[in-house]
Design an enzyme around this catalytic site. Structure first.
Site, short mmCIF file in Angstrom:
data_model
loop_
_atom_site.label_atom_id
_atom_site.label_comp_id
_atom_site.label_asym_id
_atom_site.label_seq_id
_atom_site.Cartn_x
_atom_site.Cartn_y
_atom_site.Cartn_z
N CYS A 42 -6.24 -3.57 7.44
CA CYS A 42 -7.38 -2.37 7.21
C CYS A 42 -8.48 -2.87 6.48
O CYS A 42 -9.45 -2.60 6.85
CB CYS A 42 -6.78 -1.38 6.66
SG CYS A 42 -6.30 -1.19 4.80
N CYS A 58 0.90 -1.24 0.07
CA CYS A 58 -0.11 0.21 0.10
C CYS A 58 0.89 1.11 0.18
O CYS A 58 0.50 2.08 -0.80
CB CYS A 58 -0.82 -0.06 1.18
SG CYS A 58 -1.90 1.57 1.18
#
Length: 398
Positions: A213, A112
Site C-alpha cells: 500500500c 500493519c
C-alpha cells in the site's frame, strides 16, 4: 444470538468497521448497517506521500479516505479519520526497510495488522464502547466450544480460496480474534461486488490494490534505498561452488527463489538461493538447491486448543503454507530443545527468511488456522547446506 454471536439485539450492538476505502470493507459496513447494528466507520491515514496519495486502491491514503467517507454518507453512518502516519512509519515502513537490508523478505501487511489495525485501532474501538471491530478480510471466525471459555473463537480459511487472507493473519492473537469479526468469510469476491452494486456504493467497481500500500507503482526499492542506503551497496554475485559470476547493485534488488533479472548469463538456469547481507553477496545456484524440507520459526503465534509444548512436543501433524501463493501441504510441527520448526513432507522452493509459515488443520477451504511464525532460517539438501556453509565461512575479498 445475533449474526455476530452476541446475545443481544443488533441495534444494541456497536460495531466499528475498519474502512480502507475499498469495496470489501465498504460492503462489511453495508451488511452490518442493513442488519441493524450500530455501525461506526473508521479510516486510518497511514501515509501521505507523492503518487500514493492520488492512486486509487492504495489503501488508507488521500483518494481512499475520500471514498470511505462517501460510502459512509451513502450508508448513513458516522465516519472518522485517525492520523497514524508516525505510528505506521515507526512500526511498518522502517522495519520493512531494515528487513530488506538484512537480506530478508518481510510481510508489511502482517506488521500493519499487529501494530496498527489490530492493536491501536482495536483499542480505539474499545474506547468507543464497541462490542467488536469488523474488517473486510477474507477469513472466518467461529465460537470455539472446545476451549471451554465463553467468547473464545477460532480462525478458519474462507469459502473463497482465491481470496484467502489467512496467511497474512497468522499473527492475530487469541484476544484479538475474540474481539474481531470477519463478515466476508462466507462470501466470494463476486458476491461482495454484487452487494456493493446493490447497495449503490461508489466503490462497487473500484479495482483491488495489487501493490504494497505505501509503495507507489511497486517500486519498494526507492523507499528502502532512502531509509537504508547500505542495502544498495554493490557486491558480488557468487555461485554455490564459489565462482564469482558478476556484480550486483544491492541485495535489496533480489529475493530468494528469483530467477529473472539476476544479471549473469552462464548458459544454465540459476536462482537466488541466499542473500549474504554481511558480505553483500547474492548467492545463486541450481533449482534443486532451493528445495526446502525444514523451516525454523521465530515469534511463533500458536492458536491450537492446547499449549504449544504439549501439542507439538512429540510432533503435531498439520498442513503448512510457506508462501502466500502456495497451497498448504502436509507438515509436522515440532517444539523441542532444537527450537520451533516445521518439517515439510513435500519440498518447497523459494522459502525466504522473513516470510511466514502458517499452519492449518486441512488443505482446503474452511480449514482451521493454527497460527504460525516468521521463517528465521531453513534447511535444504545436505549438499546445498554444506556448500552454503563453506561459502559463508569463506572471507569476503575487500
Amino acid at each position: 444470538m445475533n449474526t455476530l454471536d452476541f446475545d443481544k439485539r443488533p441495534e444494541d450492538t456497536r460495531i466499528v468497521v475498519a474502512m480502507s476505502g475499498g469495496v470489501d470493507s465498504s460492503v462489511v459496513a453495508g451488511i452490518l448497517k442493513r442488519e441493524g447494528y450500530d455501525v461506526l466507520g473508521i479510516t486510518l491515514q497511514l501515509y501521505d506521500h507523492g503518487a500514493a496519495v492520488h492512486r486509487a486502491g492504495s489503501c488508507c491514503a488521500g483518494q481512499d479516505i475520500d471514498d470511505a467517507r462517501r460510502v459512509c454518507e451513502t450508508l448513513g453512518i458516522p465516519h472518522y479519520v485517525l492520523d497514524y502516519e508516525a505510528r505506521f512509519r515507526e512500526t511498518v515502513i522502517n522495519p520493512f526497510a531494515e528487513a530488506y537490508a538484512m537480506g530478508e523478505t518481510p510481510i508489511p501487511c502482517v506488521a500493519c495488522n499487529q501494530t496498527v489495525k489490530f492493536a491501536d485501532l482495536l483499542a480505539t474501538a474499545q474506547e468507543l464502547g464497541a462490542d467488536a471491530l469488523a474488517t473486510g478480510h477474507y477469513i472466518r471466525s467461529r465460537p470455539n466450544p472446545v476451549s471451554g471459555q465463553p467468547g473464545r473463537r477460532a480462525l478458519y480459511r474462507p469459502i473463497d480460496s482465491d481470496r484467502d487472507q489467512s496467511w497474512f493473519l497468522f499473527a492475530t492473537t487469541q484476544e484479538q480474534i475474540d474481539y474481531l469479526r470477519f463478515p466476508l468469510g462466507g462470501l466470494s469476491k463476486a458476491e461482495t461486488r454484487a452487494l456493493a452494486e446493490e447497495m449503490g456504493l461508489v466503490v462497487a467497481k473500484k479495482a483491488d490494490s495489487q501493490d504494497i500500500c505505501f509503495v507507489p507503482q511497486g517500486k519498494y526499492t526507492d523507499i528502502i534505498n532512502k531509509l537504508k542506503p547500505n542495502a544498495a551497496l554493490a557486491g558480488d554475485i557468487v555461485h554455490l561452488d564459489g565462482r564469482v559470476l558478476g556484480r550486483h547493485d544491492g541485495i535489496v534488488h533480489y529475493t530468494i527463489g528469483q530467477r529473472r533479472g539476476i544479471g549473469v548469463a552462464t548458459g544454465e538456469p540459476l536462482y537466488v538461493v541466499h542473500l549474504d547481507a554481511r558480505g553483500r553477496r547474492v548467492i545463486v545456484g541450481p533449482r534443486e538447491a532451493l528445495e526446502t524440507r525444514r523451516v525454523y520459526l521465530r515469534d511463533m503465534n500458536w492458536l491450537g486448543d492446547g499449549a504449544l509444548a504439549a501439542d507439538a512436543g512429540q510432533g503435531f501433524t498439520c498442513f503448512a503454507k510457506v508462501r502466500s501463493t502456495r497451497p498448504p501441504t502436509e507438515a509436522v510441527l515440532h517444539a523441542d530443545e532444537n527450537g520451533i520448526y516445521v518439517d515439510l513432507m513435500t519440498g518447497e522452493a523459494g522459502v525466504a527468511p522473513g516470510q511466514a509459515c502458517v499452519l492449518y488443520s486441512a488443505p482446503g477451504p474452511d480449514a482451521r488456522v493454527y497460527g504460525g511464525g516468521f521463517i528465521d532460517r531453513s534447511e535444504r539438501s545436505v549438499d546445498a547446506e554444506a556448500s552454503l556453509k563453506a561459502l559463508l565461512e569463506k572471507p569476503v575479498a575487500a
